[in-house]
Scaffold this motif. Structure first.
Motif, PDB file in Angstrom:
ATOM      1  N   PHE A  14      18.626  50.011  15.098  1.00  0.00           N
ATOM      2  CA  PHE A  14      18.581  49.756  16.537  1.00  0.00           C
ATOM      3  C   PHE A  14      17.707  48.544  16.782  1.00  0.00           C
ATOM      4  N   ALA A  15      17.922  47.846  17.897  1.00  0.00           N
ATOM      5  CA  ALA A  15      17.220  46.601  18.179  1.00  0.00           C
ATOM      6  C   ALA A  15      16.025  46.863  19.068  1.00  0.00           C
ATOM      7  N   LEU A  16      14.979  46.091  18.835  1.00  0.00           N
ATOM      8  CA  LEU A  16      13.805  46.142  19.697  1.00  0.00           C
ATOM      9  C   LEU A  16      13.928  45.049  20.742  1.00  0.00           C
ATOM     10  N   VAL A  17      13.712  45.423  21.990  1.00  0.00           N
ATOM     11  CA  VAL A  17      13.731  44.435  23.058  1.00  0.00           C
ATOM     12  C   VAL A  17      12.314  43.997  23.344  1.00  0.00           C
ATOM     13  N   GLY A  18      12.149  42.846  23.955  1.00  0.00           N
ATOM     14  CA  GLY A  18      10.822  42.315  24.213  1.00  0.00           C
ATOM     15  C   GLY A  18      10.041  43.146  25.208  1.00  0.00           C
ATOM     16  N   CYS A  19       8.742  43.190  25.041  1.00  0.00           N
ATOM     17  CA  CYS A  19       7.863  43.944  25.935  1.00  0.00           C
ATOM     18  C   CYS A  19       7.265  42.992  26.957  1.00  0.00           C
ATOM     19  N   SER A  20       7.378  43.348  28.215  1.00  0.00           N
ATOM     20  CA  SER A  20       6.794  42.521  29.267  1.00  0.00           C
ATOM     21  C   SER A  20       5.356  42.941  29.478  1.00  0.00           C
ATOM     22  N   ALA A  21       4.421  42.151  29.024  1.00  0.00           N
ATOM     23  CA  ALA A  21       2.996  42.459  29.132  1.00  0.00           C
ATOM     24  C   ALA A  21       2.240  41.149  29.083  1.00  0.00           C
ATOM     25  N   PRO A  22       1.011  41.131  29.578  1.00  0.00           N
ATOM     26  CA  PRO A  22       0.191  39.927  29.469  1.00  0.00           C
ATOM     27  C   PRO A  22       0.046  39.494  28.027  1.00  0.00           C
ATOM     28  N   ALA A  23      -0.197  38.210  27.823  1.00  0.00           N
ATOM     29  CA  ALA A  23      -0.259  37.666  26.474  1.00  0.00           C
ATOM     30  C   ALA A  23      -1.356  38.311  25.648  1.00  0.00           C
ATOM     31  N   ASP A  24      -2.455  38.749  26.295  1.00  0.00           N
ATOM     32  CA  ASP A  24      -3.567  39.342  25.551  1.00  0.00           C
ATOM     33  C   ASP A  24      -3.512  40.860  25.550  1.00  0.00           C
ATOM     34  N   ALA A  25      -2.430  41.470  26.050  1.00  0.00           N
ATOM     35  CA  ALA A  25      -2.299  42.926  26.073  1.00  0.00           C
ATOM     36  C   ALA A  25      -1.596  43.400  24.808  1.00  0.00           C
ATOM     37  N   VAL A  26      -1.908  44.632  24.423  1.00  0.00           N
ATOM     38  CA  VAL A  26      -1.272  45.220  23.245  1.00  0.00           C
ATOM     39  C   VAL A  26       0.119  45.716  23.642  1.00  0.00           C
ATOM     40  N   PRO A  27       1.180  45.190  23.047  1.00  0.00           N
ATOM     41  CA  PRO A  27       2.536  45.649  23.393  1.00  0.00           C
ATOM     42  C   PRO A  27       2.723  47.117  23.039  1.00  0.00           C
ATOM     43  N   MET A  28       3.511  47.809  23.841  1.00  0.00           N
ATOM     44  CA  MET A  28       3.830  49.211  23.624  1.00  0.00           C
ATOM     45  C   MET A  28       5.350  49.382  23.579  1.00  0.00           C
ATOM     46  N   PRO A  29       5.850  50.350  22.826  1.00  0.00           N
ATOM     47  CA  PRO A  29       7.289  50.609  22.847  1.00  0.00           C
ATOM     48  C   PRO A  29       7.746  51.003  24.241  1.00  0.00           C
ATOM     49  N   ASP A  30       8.909  50.520  24.647  1.00  0.00           N
ATOM     50  CA  ASP A  30       9.451  50.936  25.931  1.00  0.00           C
ATOM     51  C   ASP A  30      10.200  52.258  25.750  1.00  0.00           C
ATOM     52  N   GLU A  31      10.839  52.739  26.818  1.00  0.00           N
ATOM     53  CA  GLU A  31      11.497  54.039  26.762  1.00  0.00           C
ATOM     54  C   GLU A  31      12.635  54.055  25.746  1.00  0.00           C
ATOM     55  N   THR A  32      13.400  52.980  25.690  1.00  0.00           N
ATOM     56  CA  THR A  32      14.508  52.921  24.747  1.00  0.00           C
ATOM     57  C   THR A  32      14.022  52.951  23.309  1.00  0.00           C
ATOM     58  N   GLN A  33      12.988  52.180  23.031  1.00  0.00           N
ATOM     59  CA  GLN A  33      12.443  52.140  21.685  1.00  0.00           C
ATOM     60  C   GLN A  33      11.842  53.487  21.288  1.00  0.00           C
ATOM     61  N   SER A  34      11.132  54.130  22.205  1.00  0.00           N
ATOM     62  CA  SER A  34      10.519  55.429  21.914  1.00  0.00           C
ATOM     63  C   SER A  34      11.586  56.485  21.646  1.00  0.00           C
ATOM     64  N   ALA A  35      12.657  56.469  22.449  1.00  0.00           N
ATOM     65  CA  ALA A  35      13.728  57.442  22.253  1.00  0.00           C
ATOM     66  C   ALA A  35      14.428  57.227  20.917  1.00  0.00           C
ATOM     67  N   ALA A  36      14.645  55.963  20.550  1.00  0.00           N
ATOM     68  CA  ALA A  36      15.297  55.666  19.278  1.00  0.00           C
ATOM     69  C   ALA A  36      14.424  56.081  18.109  1.00  0.00           C
ATOM     70  N   LEU A  37      13.122  55.855  18.203  1.00  0.00           N
ATOM     71  CA  LEU A  37      12.210  56.251  17.137  1.00  0.00           C
ATOM     72  C   LEU A  37      12.168  57.772  17.008  1.00  0.00           C
ATOM     73  N   ALA A  38      12.126  58.479  18.120  1.00  0.00           N
ATOM     74  CA  ALA A  38      12.124  59.936  18.078  1.00  0.00           C
ATOM     75  C   ALA A  38      13.396  60.474  17.425  1.00  0.00           C
ATOM     76  N   ALA A  39      14.528  59.864  17.744  1.00  0.00           N
ATOM     77  CA  ALA A  39      15.792  60.287  17.136  1.00  0.00           C
ATOM     78  C   ALA A  39      15.801  60.011  15.641  1.00  0.00           C
ATOM     79  N   GLN A  40      15.225  58.877  15.240  1.00  0.00           N
ATOM     80  CA  GLN A  40      15.150  58.538  13.817  1.00  0.00           C
ATOM     81  C   GLN A  40      14.322  59.576  13.073  1.00  0.00           C
ATOM     82  N   LEU A  41      13.198  59.968  13.648  1.00  0.00           N
ATOM     83  CA  LEU A  41      12.343  60.959  12.998  1.00  0.00           C
ATOM     84  C   LEU A  41      12.981  62.345  13.005  1.00  0.00           C
ATOM     85  N   ALA A  42      13.766  62.637  14.034  1.00  0.00           N
ATOM     86  CA  ALA A  42      14.408  63.950  14.116  1.00  0.00           C
ATOM     87  C   ALA A  42      15.409  64.149  12.978  1.00  0.00           C
TER      88      ALA A  42
END
Length: 217
Positions: A14-42
């Motif tokens: 699955f593809a990761l889409v870009g995270c919209s956050a300030p340049a100095d902020a730590v990027p976090m997975p969005d909802e799509t990425q989190s759901a895909a990761l959970a499915a992968q682990l399942a």
């Protein structure tokens, strides 16, 4: 600096889409990425009977989840997850542009954890430098590698693909192809048989004429 790697789609399906956050902020997975990761682990959890989870902290934001779903900590449901492994990471960026990451792998007894698990993740390219450069990529790659580390401990079996369904009907028998001699030289053999037949006919005709002439004499 771009923190998303397009190669993740080929690695995990699955593809990761870009995270919209300030340049100095730590990027976090969005909802799509989190759901895909959970499915992968399942997928691995269903076949290994081990739960896998993650938690990423940074800049007063966090992302957590497990094979039970996004936002569900792996330790919240002992009934469904008596055995578990979790990747926990805290990333911070300094005003100078430098960053650091604290990485930990915790688990129930007999499963990967501690320094051995961190060394295993490092073999897959998941280390402090990876989390500083690209927290989302490193998180997904690291969490998805936990089932492999569990297999290396010898306490769980590899996740296996479902077997192919058995055929319902027996396959029809193939027709007899005959010997290789007939397949390769059929034309020559047929021609030779015709010549032999013609020769036999002329031979028989000659003998009949000789007998007829003998009677006439």
């Amino acid at each position: 600096m771009g923190r998303q790697r397009a190669a993740l789609g080929a690695t995990l399906g699955f593809a990761l889409v870009g995270c919209s956050a300030p340049a100095d902020a730590v990027p976090m997975p969005d909802e799509t990425q989190s759901a895909a990761l959970a499915a992968q682990l399942a997928l691995a959890s269903d076949q290994q009977s081990v739960c896998y989870g993650w938690r990423l902290d940074g800049d007063q934001r966090s992302s957590a989840g497990s094979n039970l779903g996004p936002g569900i900590d792996v330790q919240q449901d002992p009934g469904r997850c008596p055995r578990w492994v979790q990747l926990t990471v805290s990333v911070s960026y300094a005003t100078t542009g430098d960053g650091s990451a604290d990485i930990a792998v915790t688990s129930t007894a007999g499963l990967p954890g501690g320094s051995n698990a961190l060394a295993g993740l490092s073999r897959f390219g998941v280390d402090e430098a990876a989390f500083v450069a690209d927290p989302v990529w490193a998180l997904v790659k690291g969490a998805s590698s936990l089932p492999l580390l569990a297999v290396e401990t010898g306490t769980v079996d590899p996740a296996l693909a479902p077997p192919d369904p058995a055929p319902t009907d027996a396959p029809a028998a193939m027709p007899d192809a005959g010997g290789d001699l007939w397949r390769d030289r059929a034309g020559y053999l047929v021609g030779a048989a015709i010549l032999l037949a013609v020769a036999a006919a002329f031979n028989g005709l000659g003998r009949w004429r000789r007998r007829r002439d003998a009677r006439a004499g």
